[in-house]
Design a protein around this motif. Structure first.
Motif, mmCIF file in Angstrom:
data_model
loop_
_atom_site.group_PDB
_atom_site.id
_atom_site.type_symbol
_atom_site.label_atom_id
_atom_site.label_comp_id
_atom_site.label_asym_id
_atom_site.label_seq_id
_atom_site.Cartn_x
_atom_site.Cartn_y
_atom_site.Cartn_z
ATOM 1 N N ARG A 46 0.862 -1.179 0.000
ATOM 2 C CA ARG A 46 0.000 0.000 0.000
ATOM 3 C C ARG A 46 0.897 1.226 0.000
ATOM 4 N NH1 ARG A 46 -4.933 -0.638 4.036
ATOM 5 N NH2 ARG A 46 -5.655 0.995 2.641
ATOM 6 N N GLY A 47 0.756 2.051 -1.026
ATOM 7 C CA GLY A 47 1.617 3.221 -1.099
ATOM 8 C C GLY A 47 1.233 4.166 -2.206
ATOM 9 N N GLU A 48 2.163 5.062 -2.507
ATOM 10 C CA GLU A 48 1.903 6.084 -3.512
ATOM 11 C C GLU A 48 1.737 5.491 -4.907
ATOM 12 O OE1 GLU A 48 3.994 9.840 -1.295
ATOM 13 O OE2 GLU A 48 5.191 8.723 -2.751
ATOM 14 N N MET A 49 2.303 4.312 -5.149
ATOM 15 C CA MET A 49 2.181 3.692 -6.477
ATOM 16 C C MET A 49 0.776 3.171 -6.747
ATOM 17 S SD MET A 49 3.323 1.506 -4.044
ATOM 18 C CE MET A 49 5.036 1.877 -4.019
ATOM 19 N N THR A 67 9.434 -15.405 2.471
ATOM 20 C CA THR A 67 9.491 -14.186 1.663
ATOM 21 C C THR A 67 8.205 -14.083 0.852
ATOM 22 O OG1 THR A 67 11.896 -14.338 1.488
ATOM 23 C CG2 THR A 67 10.782 -12.916 -0.097
ATOM 24 N N TYR A 68 7.545 -12.930 0.961
ATOM 25 C CA TYR A 68 6.280 -12.691 0.283
ATOM 26 C C TYR A 68 6.408 -11.407 -0.521
ATOM 27 C CZ TYR A 68 4.732 -16.272 3.435
ATOM 28 O OH TYR A 68 4.609 -17.463 4.099
ATOM 29 N N CYS A 69 6.024 -11.459 -1.795
ATOM 30 C CA CYS A 69 6.289 -10.341 -2.700
ATOM 31 C C CYS A 69 5.094 -10.010 -3.583
ATOM 32 C CB CYS A 69 7.472 -10.674 -3.618
ATOM 33 S SG CYS A 69 8.985 -11.099 -2.749
ATOM 34 N N THR A 70 5.172 -8.825 -4.181
ATOM 35 C CA THR A 70 4.294 -8.392 -5.242
ATOM 36 C C THR A 70 5.095 -7.439 -6.120
ATOM 37 O OG1 THR A 70 2.080 -7.553 -5.765
ATOM 38 C CG2 THR A 70 3.304 -6.397 -4.035
ATOM 39 N N VAL A 71 4.531 -7.041 -7.238
ATOM 40 C CA VAL A 71 5.256 -6.145 -8.136
ATOM 41 C C VAL A 71 4.458 -4.878 -8.396
ATOM 42 C CG1 VAL A 71 6.579 -7.963 -9.280
ATOM 43 C CG2 VAL A 71 4.362 -7.303 -10.198
ATOM 44 N N ALA A 72 5.197 -3.814 -8.746
ATOM 45 C CA ALA A 72 4.579 -2.542 -9.100
ATOM 46 C C ALA A 72 5.443 -1.860 -10.148
ATOM 47 C CB ALA A 72 4.445 -1.652 -7.872
ATOM 48 N N THR A 73 4.796 -1.156 -11.054
ATOM 49 C CA THR A 73 5.500 -0.388 -12.070
ATOM 50 C C THR A 73 5.763 1.007 -11.526
ATOM 51 O OG1 THR A 73 4.379 -1.639 -13.797
ATOM 52 C CG2 THR A 73 5.387 0.449 -14.445
ATOM 53 N N LEU A 74 7.028 1.436 -11.594
ATOM 54 C CA LEU A 74 7.428 2.729 -11.040
ATOM 55 C C LEU A 74 8.130 3.582 -12.095
ATOM 56 C CD1 LEU A 74 9.006 1.569 -7.651
ATOM 57 C CD2 LEU A 74 6.610 2.097 -8.137
ATOM 58 N N ARG A 75 8.056 4.892 -11.891
ATOM 59 C CA ARG A 75 8.792 5.847 -12.725
ATOM 60 C C ARG A 75 9.829 6.532 -11.851
ATOM 61 N NH1 ARG A 75 5.303 9.425 -16.664
ATOM 62 N NH2 ARG A 75 7.244 10.548 -16.347
ATOM 63 N N GLY A 131 10.569 1.140 -14.439
ATOM 64 C CA GLY A 131 10.496 -0.298 -14.602
ATOM 65 C C GLY A 131 9.538 -0.959 -13.636
ATOM 66 N N VAL A 132 9.574 -2.280 -13.643
ATOM 67 C CA VAL A 132 8.754 -3.095 -12.754
ATOM 68 C C VAL A 132 9.640 -3.515 -11.591
ATOM 69 C CG1 VAL A 132 7.401 -5.212 -12.546
ATOM 70 C CG2 VAL A 132 7.338 -3.896 -14.678
ATOM 71 N N TYR A 133 9.139 -3.298 -10.369
ATOM 72 C CA TYR A 133 9.909 -3.579 -9.165
ATOM 73 C C TYR A 133 9.185 -4.597 -8.297
ATOM 74 C CZ TYR A 133 13.035 0.202 -10.355
ATOM 75 O OH TYR A 133 13.968 0.975 -10.986
ATOM 76 N N ARG A 134 9.977 -5.458 -7.678
ATOM 77 C CA ARG A 134 9.468 -6.491 -6.772
ATOM 78 C C ARG A 134 9.620 -5.977 -5.344
ATOM 79 N NH1 ARG A 134 8.185 -11.142 -7.479
ATOM 80 N NH2 ARG A 134 9.411 -12.179 -9.033
ATOM 81 N N SER A 147 12.383 -5.339 1.212
ATOM 82 C CA SER A 147 13.370 -5.180 0.141
ATOM 83 C C SER A 147 12.628 -4.827 -1.141
ATOM 84 C CB SER A 147 14.200 -6.445 -0.050
ATOM 85 O OG SER A 147 13.444 -7.453 -0.675
ATOM 86 N N VAL A 148 13.320 -4.112 -2.020
ATOM 87 C CA VAL A 148 12.763 -3.754 -3.320
ATOM 88 C C VAL A 148 13.861 -3.956 -4.351
ATOM 89 C CG1 VAL A 148 11.638 -1.984 -4.713
ATOM 90 C CG2 VAL A 148 11.293 -2.011 -2.235
ATOM 91 N N GLN A 149 13.528 -4.662 -5.425
ATOM 92 C CA GLN A 149 14.489 -4.924 -6.500
ATOM 93 C C GLN A 149 13.793 -4.762 -7.841
ATOM 94 O OE1 GLN A 149 15.700 -8.951 -6.004
ATOM 95 N NE2 GLN A 149 16.916 -8.561 -4.178
ATOM 96 N N LYS A 150 14.537 -4.253 -8.805
ATOM 97 C CA LYS A 150 14.003 -4.158 -10.153
ATOM 98 C C LYS A 150 13.960 -5.556 -10.756
ATOM 99 C CE LYS A 150 14.253 -1.530 -14.375
ATOM 100 N NZ LYS A 150 14.935 -0.480 -15.119
ATOM 101 N N THR A 151 12.916 -5.846 -11.507
ATOM 102 C CA THR A 151 12.781 -7.151 -12.152
ATOM 103 C C THR A 151 12.822 -6.969 -13.655
ATOM 104 O OG1 THR A 151 10.383 -7.084 -12.336
ATOM 105 C CG2 THR A 151 11.267 -7.984 -10.306
ATOM 106 N N SER A 152 13.095 -8.050 -14.330
ATOM 107 C CA SER A 152 12.976 -8.022 -15.786
ATOM 108 C C SER A 152 11.607 -8.585 -16.124
ATOM 109 C CB SER A 152 14.069 -8.855 -16.441
ATOM 110 O OG SER A 152 13.852 -10.226 -16.189
ATOM 111 N N HIS A 153 11.050 -8.187 -17.228
ATOM 112 C CA HIS A 153 9.737 -8.706 -17.626
ATOM 113 C C HIS A 153 9.796 -10.222 -17.823
ATOM 114 C CE1 HIS A 153 7.700 -4.913 -17.897
ATOM 115 N NE2 HIS A 153 8.730 -4.413 -18.540
ATOM 116 N N ARG A 154 10.970 -10.739 -18.154
ATOM 117 C CA ARG A 154 11.100 -12.185 -18.349
ATOM 118 C C ARG A 154 10.908 -12.945 -17.032
ATOM 119 N NH1 ARG A 154 15.456 -10.135 -21.377
ATOM 120 N NH2 ARG A 154 16.751 -10.512 -19.558
ATOM 121 N N SER A 155 11.201 -12.284 -15.901
ATOM 122 C CA SER A 155 11.088 -12.980 -14.622
ATOM 123 C C SER A 155 9.675 -12.950 -14.053
ATOM 124 C CB SER A 155 12.056 -12.387 -13.601
ATOM 125 O OG SER A 155 11.665 -11.079 -13.247
#
Length: 169
Positions: A46-49, A67-75, A131-134, A147-155
């Motif tokens: 839950r955030g500004e994105m 470890t539990y994750c989701t993704v969001a597209t950021l600028r 990009g898309v971030y995990r 933690s937040v990491q950039k992902t590739s669309h392939r992943s």
């Protein structure tokens, strides 16, 4: 008891069950395979994105052991992004913000420790590029980390892969 009464009682019970589940997302949320929940309440990014809204696309799902994750597209030019992990009601015990100030994550930085009883302690994240971030919530013993990491669309999993995964669990 005759069959008409049995059918009527069964119908009323089913309607009650469906109504109670649809009016409160917590029981439904706890049924989703691999989702992270605290006290039967699903936890979301839950955030500004996402304007701090609760959305299935931002629900935390199991990525790895603890470890539990989701993704969001950021600028990058909209940074910093402030966020938390929380249930739909911002409940104590499932409202994860930074434990110690300043609560800042940069792309490539180490995870930061969270408090599950935060009030206004949002984590700030600075992406280097669009990009898309995990976004991940990591449980380590009785402590939680972000933690937040950039992902590739392939992943990223496709919708059909997600459906197969949910049926397998």
């Amino acid at each position: 008891m005759n069959s008409t009464k049995k059918i009527m009682i069964t119908s009323v019970a089913a309607a009650f069950l469906l109504t109670s589940c649809s009016s409160n997302n917590a029981p439904v949320a706890s049924l989703v395979p691999g989702s992270f929940s605290v006290n039967s309440k699903a936890v979301y990014l839950r955030g500004e994105m996402n304007d701090y809204e609760v959305s299935e696309s931002y629900r935390l799902r199991k990525d790895d052991e603890d470890t539990y994750c989701t993704v969001a597209t950021l600028r990058a030019d909209w940074a910093p992004y402030k966020f938390k992990f929380a249930d739909a009601d911002w409940t104590d015990g499932s409202n994860f913000g930074y434990r110690n100030p300043p609560g800042v994550l940069h792309e490539g930085s180490a995870p930061i420790e969270l408090s599950s009883n935060s009030k206004f302690e949002e984590v700030s994240f600075y992406p280097k590029s669009d990009g898309v971030y995990r976004f991940c919530l990591i449980k380590n013993g009785s402590s939680f980390y972000a933690s937040v990491q950039k992902t590739s669309h392939r992943s990223l999993l496709s919708m059909s892969q997600l459906m197969k995964l949910s049926r397998a669990n």
